[in-house]
Write an enzyme that holds these catalytic residues in place. Structure first.
Site, PDB file in Angstrom:
ATOM      1  CE  LYS A   1      18.954   8.418 -16.388  1.00 21.43           C
ATOM      2  NZ  LYS A   1      18.023   7.673 -15.483  1.00 21.43           N
TER       3      LYS A   1
ATOM      4  CD  GLU B   1      15.687   5.583 -17.369  1.00 24.20           C
ATOM      5  OE1 GLU B   1      14.694   6.348 -17.271  1.00 24.20           O
ATOM      6  OE2 GLU B   1      16.739   5.776 -16.730  1.00 24.20           O
TER       7      GLU B   1
ATOM      8  CE  LYS C   1       3.028   4.884  16.145  1.00 23.30           C
ATOM      9  NZ  LYS C   1       1.827   5.647  16.495  1.00 23.30           N
TER      10      LYS C   1
ATOM     11  CB  SER D   1       9.746  10.257 -16.302  1.00 22.54           C
ATOM     12  OG  SER D   1       9.425  11.447 -15.628  1.00 22.54           O
TER      13      SER D   1
ATOM     14  CB  CYS E   1      15.291   9.388 -18.152  1.00 23.03           C
ATOM     15  SG  CYS E   1      13.899   9.830 -17.081  1.00 23.03           S
TER      16      CYS E   1
ATOM     17  CG  LEU F   1     -14.706  -2.157   4.284  1.00 21.53           C
ATOM     18  CD1 LEU F   1     -16.113  -2.230   3.706  1.00 21.53           C
ATOM     19  CD2 LEU F   1     -14.012  -0.898   3.801  1.00 21.53           C
TER      20      LEU F   1
ATOM     21  N   GLY G   1     -15.960   1.599   8.292  1.00 16.75           N
ATOM     22  CA  GLY G   1     -17.063   2.544   8.106  1.00 16.75           C
ATOM     23  C   GLY G   1     -16.554   3.962   7.942  1.00 16.75           C
ATOM     24  N   GLY G   2     -15.257   4.162   8.210  1.00 16.90           N
ATOM     25  CA  GLY G   2     -14.642   5.487   8.055  1.00 16.90           C
ATOM     26  C   GLY G   2     -14.213   5.741   6.622  1.00 16.90           C
TER      27      GLY G   2
END
Lengths: 584, 584
Positions: B126, B44, B554, B189, B162, B333, B335-336
């Site tokens: 379509k 598509e 947020k 899709s 689709c 990073l 460490g988690g």
């Protein structure tokens, strides 16, 4: 010819707050009844607020809205207001499947109902669903297929919702076929510059097409990026303006209408234009008692272009702050015109005592900038403090090597971090100062000057920023008040002051030229070639188009702000971030 | 019974890059022709990429797409590929008005065409437009009302796009009415967990309904938040799987089909099911020469649940970085486990040498955190450095009074600012480490850990983060490689380390419990009462629901990331920010 005293309640519903909105409907209905009204109308989805977006897809919310409607009918009776029919918008659902849209029975609908004597006399759903610009109603709703006509005080009142009159045919034509005496349209029609002219033109044309008086009630206030300007209108079938509410203010418009008596030989269930089924309702009991006194038909004057935009920015800001549960705002004041304008808007929206500003000079900040920021504070009476970002800047520069743009952006981000720290500590909501010209070309720092929960001028081009600043000062002088914005802030050349002697004009075309190209490219959807053909310098057009095309990510991350134009950088214009189309 | 050698080109188009996409169609057609294919199909809107969003509303882009289609037909001939019919999706426009949707002639359409011998043999749009979840196609397109049937090598091939097969009736029923020998469906899709099972089920059912073989070609790669998993399939009318492409990889699926010969007495222009008009095309000239060799019908094995999700996250990340013009990424990073997983995804996506990480310890960072970050770098070979945020922290704390949450958020924002500074200086794109559980409840810092242009695990609940980390390590062991993620990172209790001895469990319910409630509230759209009725602690449910309802701003500000679930926090779920609905 029967007389009908109509009341249009131009109110500000809060999205999701069913209890508050119900109480508001009761409160305004009481005022309308005290003014002798025989029919009271509230805006589109006044019970839920508008637009509710994907809340419409939450079944528990739909049921809560339906329950609130029934409770509201009872409460009106309990408060002695049961005799007046009340038209109110709410979120409902469809009784039958909509195979045309592949949606099952029970799908949400943008509905309205007539409440009377504790009962829901009739319910219906919006017929034409808008699905362009800021609207996504095919996502949320299935259309209604009825034309409700309610006989009130001997007059046949046909009902419609907003988009129903923005598209041809549909309920307008059907109202004529049903020989309605009044077409009453409830709306949630967002503000846009000059839309009041367009709206007046529209209701006049539709009144003529419907062959009857048309009453149009709109909401006011703000919801995320949308601002609603009210501007409720009543026009006769001949196009005469019979009454008009003020813009941007909650208002009860009450007027007496001379309307044709309903004929007695009508039948129910007719199939009208555009597949609409006629559904008639008769209110139980005697019509309301004769009217006391006589309202003065009011035609509120229109605001000037600048006053109208200013009112939109102020009411959008006021609504966003209040509806999100804040009382005070925090703004970084640079001494430049953008933050000065935002601070002035905030002062007008929530009062100087709730506006906190901080000047955050760096080594590149000029003396006049610091002075201009302090001068604005002095003129308006807002809270003002100064915190230098020099120590933070030195700490970063000592930790890692940063030059050029990285060094410039760092200063902006240090300010953003400081604003958020003070916001977290003291509970103010941060307002971002970016204007539309900057956002368009990406001339701002992500997580820097873009920090904030709301951007009051994000849909205002820089040339309009200057115009509004001058207008606001002149307006103050007209009122005998101190002009809020220091003259030097308006007259000095714009600078981000992130390196020595930096000027906006180093990086961007002159703002008047830039804004002309932007307006064609963004609002006008003209391609690069069309803009060049209109006489603009191809090099400038290529540069502007390239900047706009590559700044989509920044714009997406920008806080919402009040929409005032035909295409803003929020709900209106939804481009892919990952986009290799670079030819306009 | 005629034989038809069919080629399905499972490719990765780039949105907006018409030149690149055209070149890709030529390149893949060449391969297909070399494999003896007699009919080649592309996904598509393969010519423009998909989805193009509001680019569809830009007239100059529509015209460029239409021009590119015609040029492509010529280029195929120039490259000696003119004899094979090629089905390719593009952005087109309607020749007539669509009053049902209030859209004029010339409105954009999601189209496909058959190219042959330098000509556009047939074009169609379509029919069923999806307008839910991530799709807004009523905003962009008007539907098509034709069933195209192309006679290829003596077989009548019906074409669809689709959504045409995701809804009942329409082109599926019409293909049966037209007695098609093959229903060829081109798709864009997007991936979703377990959608491959759903898709197989669907194509089997639709093949039975159409009464013929069904060939389904899908795209791969990523576009903003969408990931495409390929999974092209061919099934017989009896539901037998004849061939299936691998997931998440560009692939050319070639197979020989025994198909019924078209009858000679068909007429054109019939009105079929759902208002579709039959439009037949006959390709000019002789059918292609007899086939060389014989392809092996291939049925690629399915990936495990974890492997499939991993592939989605990796391909989404790879596509976003590359298509936005970047080569390298930058990750903080801690460490988690979240940042460790993101770093591992990045290493798999673009190679360790393009992955830059920085450890940014504060006074509250534990020794094990610093060690675990360094250990991950050692295991994977990515670039690693350490920059302490202590001096910046002290500079802020000396300039203004900050306590509690303001002090915690400050640390996170200092890290965000440092990442952006390094990004600006060195040209890496920043990846954000947030997971879906955190985003859901707002457990993150705006402009802090949310900094970045892409969030590879933003649609991954925390419990799945753990599962994927374990799976990735086990997978490494199976391959005889070093497991990338340190064991301690997986086993230690999660902590933001923004104050002494802080644990996620101080602020949030246990992640397994939290994720169960979230999945019901978000993916399941269950209300508060329904979740409580399912046996969850009302206090926990109330708390979670309240947190989710208030964190919308947020979430809106969070970078995009690969969608893997039925409802992500991007295009799928669009709630108002200003929202007083607080009862689930």
């Amino acid at each position: 010819m029967p007389k009908l005293r109509l009341a249009l309640s131009q109110i500000d519903p809060w999205v999701g707050d069913l209890a508050r909105n119900s109480a508001e409907v009761v409160r305004w209905t009481k005022q309308a009844v005290e003014a002798g009204a025989q029919l009271v109308a509230f805006p589109e989805m006044a019970l839920t607020g508008y637009p509710v977006e994907d809340l419409a897809l939450r079944g528990s919310f739909v049921e809560a809205s339906r329950d609130a409607l029934v409770e509201l009918a009872g409460r009106l009776v309990a408060d002695g207001l049961g005799e007046v029919p009340v038209v109110v918008g709410y979120l409902g659902r469809s009784e039958h499947a909509s195979p045309r849209f592949n949606r099952p029975a029970g799908s949400p609908q943008n509905c309205a109902a007539v409440l009377h004597r504790g009962a829901v006399v009739t319910r219906f759903a919006k017929h034409h669903l808008p699905n362009y610009g800021v609207f996504d109603e095919f996502r949320w709703f299935v259309p209604g297929d009825q034309l409700p006509v309610v006989r009130v005080h001997g007059v046949d009142v046909a009902l419609a919702i907003c988009e129903d009159i923005w598209q041809d045919g549909g309920r307008v034509t059907a109202a004529r076929e049903a020989e309605a005496g009044l077409l009453l349209v409830i709306n949630g029609s967002p503000y846009e510059r000059n839309k009041d002219d367009q709206r007046l033109e529209l209701v006049r044309r539709r009144a003529a097409e419907a062959g009857c008086t048309l009453a149009y009630v709109n909401m006011v206030g703000g919801q995320d990026e949308l601002v609603f300007d009210g501007d409720s209108i009543v026009v006769g079938a001949d196009g005469e303006v019979l009454a008009r509410s003020p813009q941007f203010e909650e208002h009860l418009l009450v007027l007496d209408l001379d309307l044709p008596a309903a004929s007695s030989d009508h039948t129910d269930g007719l199939l009208l234009s555009d597949g609409l089924h006629l559904v008639r309702s008769e209110l139980p009991g005697e019509p309301q008692p004769a009217l006391a006194g006589k309202p003065v038909a009011e035609i509120a004057p229109r605001l000037s272009d600048e006053a109208e935009i200013w009112a939109a920015l102020v009411s959008g800001t006021r609504a966003y702050v209040a509806k999100n549960g804040f009382r005070s705002v925090l703004i970084g004041l640079s001494g430049g015109i953008d933050s000065a304008l935002v601070a002035s808007i905030a002062v007008d929206a929530i009062g100087a005592d709730n506006v906190h500003c901080v000047s955050m000079p760096s080594r590149y900040s000029s003396e006049h900038s610091k002075g201009d920021a302090a001068e604005l504070a002095r003129r308006t009476g807002l809270h003002f403090r100064t915190v230098s970002i020099a120590p933070m800047f030195d700490a970063y520069m000592g930790a890692t090597e940063l030059t050029g743009l990285a060094e410039e952006n760092l200063q902006s981000r240090l300010r953003g971090t400081l604003l958020m720290a003070i916001s977290n500590q003291e509970g103010h909501i941060v307002l971002a100062p970016g204007n539309k010209s900057e956002l368009a070309v990406g001339y701002s720092t992500l997580y820097g000057d873009s920090v904030g929960a709301y951007g009051p001028i994000k849909d205002v081009y820089k040339s309009l920023v200057f115009r509004l600043a001058r207008w606001r000062n002149e307006e103050a002088e007209r009122r005998g008040e101190v002009p809020p914005i220091p003259e030097n802030t308006i007259t000095k050349p714009p600078s981000a002051e992130l390196r020595p002697d930096q000027m906006d004009s180093d990086s961007l075309p002159d703002y008047d030229l830039l804004d002309s190209v932007l307006a064609r490219y963004i609002e006008g959807d003209e391609g690069r070639d069309a803009i060049v053909a209109a006489g603009f310098d191809p090099a400038v057009v290529d540069r502007v188009v390239r900047l706009v095309d590559t700044a989509e990510y920044k714009r997406r991350q920008y806080p919402p702000g009040p929409k005032i134009s035909v295409k803003n950088f929020g709900r209106d214009r939804r481009l892919p971030i990952t986009n290799r189309w670079r030819r306009g």
